[in-house]
Design a protein around this motif. Structure first.
Motif, mmCIF file in Angstrom:
data_model
loop_
_atom_site.group_PDB
_atom_site.id
_atom_site.type_symbol
_atom_site.label_atom_id
_atom_site.label_comp_id
_atom_site.label_asym_id
_atom_site.label_seq_id
_atom_site.Cartn_x
_atom_site.Cartn_y
_atom_site.Cartn_z
ATOM 1 N N HIS A 69 0.855 -1.200 0.000
ATOM 2 C CA HIS A 69 0.000 0.000 0.000
ATOM 3 C C HIS A 69 0.887 1.244 0.000
ATOM 4 C CE1 HIS A 69 -3.791 -2.173 1.248
ATOM 5 N NE2 HIS A 69 -2.886 -3.057 1.662
ATOM 6 N N GLN A 72 0.341 4.120 2.643
ATOM 7 C CA GLN A 72 0.579 3.782 4.052
ATOM 8 C C GLN A 72 2.050 3.937 4.430
ATOM 9 O OE1 GLN A 72 -1.238 -0.071 4.897
ATOM 10 N NE2 GLN A 72 -3.151 0.524 3.894
ATOM 11 N N LEU A 84 -6.193 -5.853 12.942
ATOM 12 C CA LEU A 84 -6.508 -5.230 11.655
ATOM 13 C C LEU A 84 -7.565 -4.118 11.730
ATOM 14 C CD1 LEU A 84 -6.323 -5.138 8.524
ATOM 15 C CD2 LEU A 84 -8.067 -6.920 8.482
ATOM 16 N N TRP A 87 -6.672 -1.040 13.725
ATOM 17 C CA TRP A 87 -5.515 -0.416 13.057
ATOM 18 C C TRP A 87 -5.969 0.376 11.822
ATOM 19 C CZ3 TRP A 87 -3.684 -2.017 8.126
ATOM 20 C CH2 TRP A 87 -2.470 -1.464 7.726
ATOM 21 N N LEU A 88 -6.891 -0.197 11.061
ATOM 22 C CA LEU A 88 -7.412 0.519 9.891
ATOM 23 C C LEU A 88 -8.068 1.825 10.324
ATOM 24 C CD1 LEU A 88 -9.091 -2.342 7.752
ATOM 25 C CD2 LEU A 88 -7.083 -1.002 7.108
ATOM 26 N N THR A 92 -4.739 3.855 9.540
ATOM 27 C CA THR A 92 -4.681 3.761 8.082
ATOM 28 C C THR A 92 -5.645 4.713 7.387
ATOM 29 O OG1 THR A 92 -4.091 1.478 8.444
ATOM 30 C CG2 THR A 92 -4.728 2.071 6.218
ATOM 31 N N ARG A 196 -11.332 -2.501 -2.039
ATOM 32 C CA ARG A 196 -10.433 -2.638 -0.874
ATOM 33 C C ARG A 196 -10.596 -4.004 -0.203
ATOM 34 N NH1 ARG A 196 -8.171 1.675 2.342
ATOM 35 N NH2 ARG A 196 -6.570 0.485 3.370
ATOM 36 N N PHE A 197 -11.817 -4.302 0.216
ATOM 37 C CA PHE A 197 -12.231 -5.624 0.689
ATOM 38 C C PHE A 197 -13.754 -5.596 0.808
ATOM 39 C CE2 PHE A 197 -11.490 -5.207 5.662
ATOM 40 C CZ PHE A 197 -11.961 -3.915 5.654
ATOM 41 N N HIS A 223 -8.329 -8.042 -0.651
ATOM 42 C CA HIS A 223 -7.917 -8.774 0.552
ATOM 43 C C HIS A 223 -8.926 -9.894 0.805
ATOM 44 C CE1 HIS A 223 -6.180 -4.709 1.260
ATOM 45 N NE2 HIS A 223 -5.189 -5.394 1.801
ATOM 46 N N GLU A 226 -8.257 -12.535 6.034
ATOM 47 C CA GLU A 226 -6.982 -12.128 6.636
ATOM 48 C C GLU A 226 -6.975 -12.300 8.143
ATOM 49 O OE1 GLU A 226 -6.127 -8.034 5.784
ATOM 50 O OE2 GLU A 226 -4.349 -7.963 7.066
ATOM 51 N N HIS A 263 -3.347 -12.319 1.597
ATOM 52 C CA HIS A 263 -3.421 -12.965 2.918
ATOM 53 C C HIS A 263 -3.913 -14.413 2.874
ATOM 54 C CE1 HIS A 263 -2.212 -9.188 4.492
ATOM 55 N NE2 HIS A 263 -3.265 -8.591 3.972
ATOM 56 N N SER A 288 3.166 -8.670 7.927
ATOM 57 C CA SER A 288 1.908 -8.042 8.300
ATOM 58 C C SER A 288 1.068 -8.976 9.174
ATOM 59 C CB SER A 288 1.155 -7.682 7.025
ATOM 60 O OG SER A 288 -0.172 -7.319 7.292
ATOM 61 N N LEU A 292 -0.274 -7.734 12.827
ATOM 62 C CA LEU A 292 -1.692 -7.450 13.072
ATOM 63 C C LEU A 292 -2.417 -8.656 13.687
ATOM 64 C CD1 LEU A 292 -2.465 -5.431 9.800
ATOM 65 C CD2 LEU A 292 -1.946 -4.526 12.064
ATOM 66 N N ASP A 314 3.110 -5.910 2.222
ATOM 67 C CA ASP A 314 1.912 -5.320 2.825
ATOM 68 C C ASP A 314 2.230 -4.115 3.709
ATOM 69 O OD1 ASP A 314 -0.812 -4.979 3.188
ATOM 70 O OD2 ASP A 314 -0.912 -6.324 4.910
HETATM 71 N N1 GUN Z 1 -7.917 -5.043 4.624
HETATM 72 C C1 GUN Z 1 -8.539 -3.938 4.157
HETATM 73 N N2 GUN Z 1 -7.693 -2.924 4.022
HETATM 74 C C2 GUN Z 1 -6.500 -3.356 4.436
HETATM 75 C C3 GUN Z 1 -5.223 -2.749 4.521
HETATM 76 O O1 GUN Z 1 -5.003 -1.583 4.211
HETATM 77 N N3 GUN Z 1 -4.210 -3.545 4.988
HETATM 78 C C4 GUN Z 1 -4.418 -4.840 5.339
HETATM 79 N N4 GUN Z 1 -3.386 -5.550 5.796
HETATM 80 N N5 GUN Z 1 -5.611 -5.421 5.275
HETATM 81 C C5 GUN Z 1 -6.639 -4.694 4.815
#
Ligand code: GUN
Ligand code: FE
Length: 428
Positions: A69, A72, A84, A87-88, A92, A196-197, A223, A226, A263, A288, A292, A314
């Motif tokens: 990313h 980041q 995760l 942290w987002l 993030t 993104r996910f 993603h 994860e 992941h 990562s 996380l 990552d």
């Molecule tokens: N899942 C959604 N966004 C992210 C991200 O920025 N990093 C990671 N590791 N997982 C995510």
């Protein structure tokens, strides 16, 4: 006119998992961007060509970072005592919101591209942010630097903070604009569709992204499975889906065009079956996953299923861009996995990890990551003379020592697609 040259040195690379190919004081003959072959002696017909002699240095394929990313990068090393989802939210998303400012984006992105170069990453598959202009600038910076990359404008239209959430139609329009403008703009830098996910994309958005991927034959990255908290959230959002990956699949985002899922630490058996069946690549990001608290992906089992796997930094879930470090931590976590699996899943060797960091991920770019004939000439020149050697070492041992104890200062030159790549400019 075709260019024909050779580089000379101690050549080491992998054609297959688990086995190094070594040619001491050998020659890699290159025509334009492609490798003709590796030779221990130059044949008569090549006697007149230019030979760049790297002496006792090692010649290895360039590293491929299959998941990173760019926005980041300023957060590298921060907040990694969180899981995760928190942290987002805390680190993030606030950082990623800054990239509506193109001046800020250019400053970070030029340094990011520079530092990929510094660490010997010759090809990368990259997430940007939701911001169209900043993402275009990132693609231009990769092209100006001469590195290979797939770069994605991130799509997010739900469950995201107001300062980092798109209107569905804007997200679609901006993605389409980038795809059309950048699909054929550069040889080495291409767009990639980047939901993104699942938690941050509505079904309507995913459906349209799948259509764009199909119509313009654009690859996809996202993603998958994860982290425990993330998977629980996906189940709440889609109670009827048989498994997480089936949601991407429903919208044409799971291997209908070349696809990378980052992941895959906690995939169900059905999910693994679909990954294998649809030829989806997995980006393994052990740095990562340790930071996380996500877990350890069962790489040995996934490889046994014939799944394509490469390594990712990552950043900034991972705290370094170094793919040498990614090789080391891949081996380390696989040792732990072996113990935890009652010693069934055999640990990954250095040759296995190196294969994943070069040819494994390189396969996403075509013939990349090896020195076999027909491969693109991506190469690092490694000067390990400053690493303490107290006894004679084989070329394989010297590579191992560089991966475990060396750093970017050992990289003396980088080639991408047949060209020597000089230090990229950093915009202050
Ligand atoms: N899942 C959604 N966004 C992210 C991200 O920025 N990093 C990671 N590791 N997982 C995510
Ligand atoms: Fe990621």
């Amino acid at each position: 006119m075709k260019s024909l040259f050779a580089v000379k040195g101690n050549i080491i690379y992998t054609k297959e998992l688990g086995k190094f190919e070594v040619c001491e004081q050998g020659y890699i003959v290159v025509e334009d961007d492609e490798i003709i072959g590796v030779f221990s002696e130059l044949e008569e017909k090549y006697k007149e060509i230019e030979v760049i002699d790297y002496g006792d240095n090692l010649l290895i394929p360039g590293f491929v970072d299959l998941h990173v990313h760019a926005p980041q990068y300023p957060n590298i090393g921060l907040g990694l005592d969180k899981e995760l989802m928190p942290w987002l939210e805390t680190y993030t998303f606030p950082e990623e919101s800054k990239y509506k400012d193109i001046t800020y984006a250019e400053k970070v992105y030029s340094r990011f591209v520079h530092d990929l170069w510094k660490h010997g990453t010759t090809r990368a598959v990259v997430f940007g942010t939701i911001h169209k202009e900043a993402t275009k600038r990132l693609m231009d910076l990769f092209a100006e630097a001469g590195l290979g990359a797939y770069v994605g404008k991130v799509n997010m239209d739900r469950n995201s903070p107001e300062f980092l959430c798109e209107e569905t139609q804007n997200s679609i329009d901006d993605t389409l604009e980038i795809v059309k403008e950048y699909k054929d703009k550069y040889e080495l830098v291409k767009p990639i569709i980047t939901p993104r996910f699942v938690p941050s994309c509505t079904p309507e958005l995913m459906e349209e992204l799948g259509k764009i991927a199909k119509e313009y034959n654009v690859p996809v990255q996202s993603h998958l499975s994860e982290n425990f908290g993330e998977i629980c959230f996906v189940k709440e959002l889609h109670p009827d889906a048989p498994f997480y990956g089936s949601i991407y699949d429903m919208y044409g985002l799971f291997g209908d065009t070349p696809t990378i899922m980052a992941h895959c630490v906690l995939c169900s058996e059905d999910e693994v079956n679909l990954i294998a069946e649809k030829g989806v690549f997995i980006a393994h990001n052990p740095n990562s996953n340790c930071n996380l608290a996500s877990g350890i992906a069962p790489i040995r089992r996934l490889l046994a299923r014939g799944i394509h796997i490469g390594l990712g930094s990552d950043v900034s879930g991972g705290h370094t861009l170094s793919m040498a470090h990614a090789c080391v931590i891949t081996s380390q976590v696989s040792n732990i996995k072996w113990i935890q699996s009652d010693r069934i899943d055999k640990p990954l060797s250095t040759a296995d990890a190196f294969y994943l960091a070069t040819k494994g991920g390189g396969a996403f770019f075509g013939k990349v990551g090896s020195f076999e004939p027909g491969y693109k000439f991506d190469c690092l020149v490694i000067d390990d003379s400053c690493l303490p050697h107290f006894k004679p070492l084989t070329v394989m041992e010297r590579l191992q020592k560089y991966l475990y104890t060396g750093d970017d200062r050992n990289i003396k030159a980088r080639y991408v697609n047949g060209k020597l790549v000089n230090e990229p400019k950093v915009i202050a």
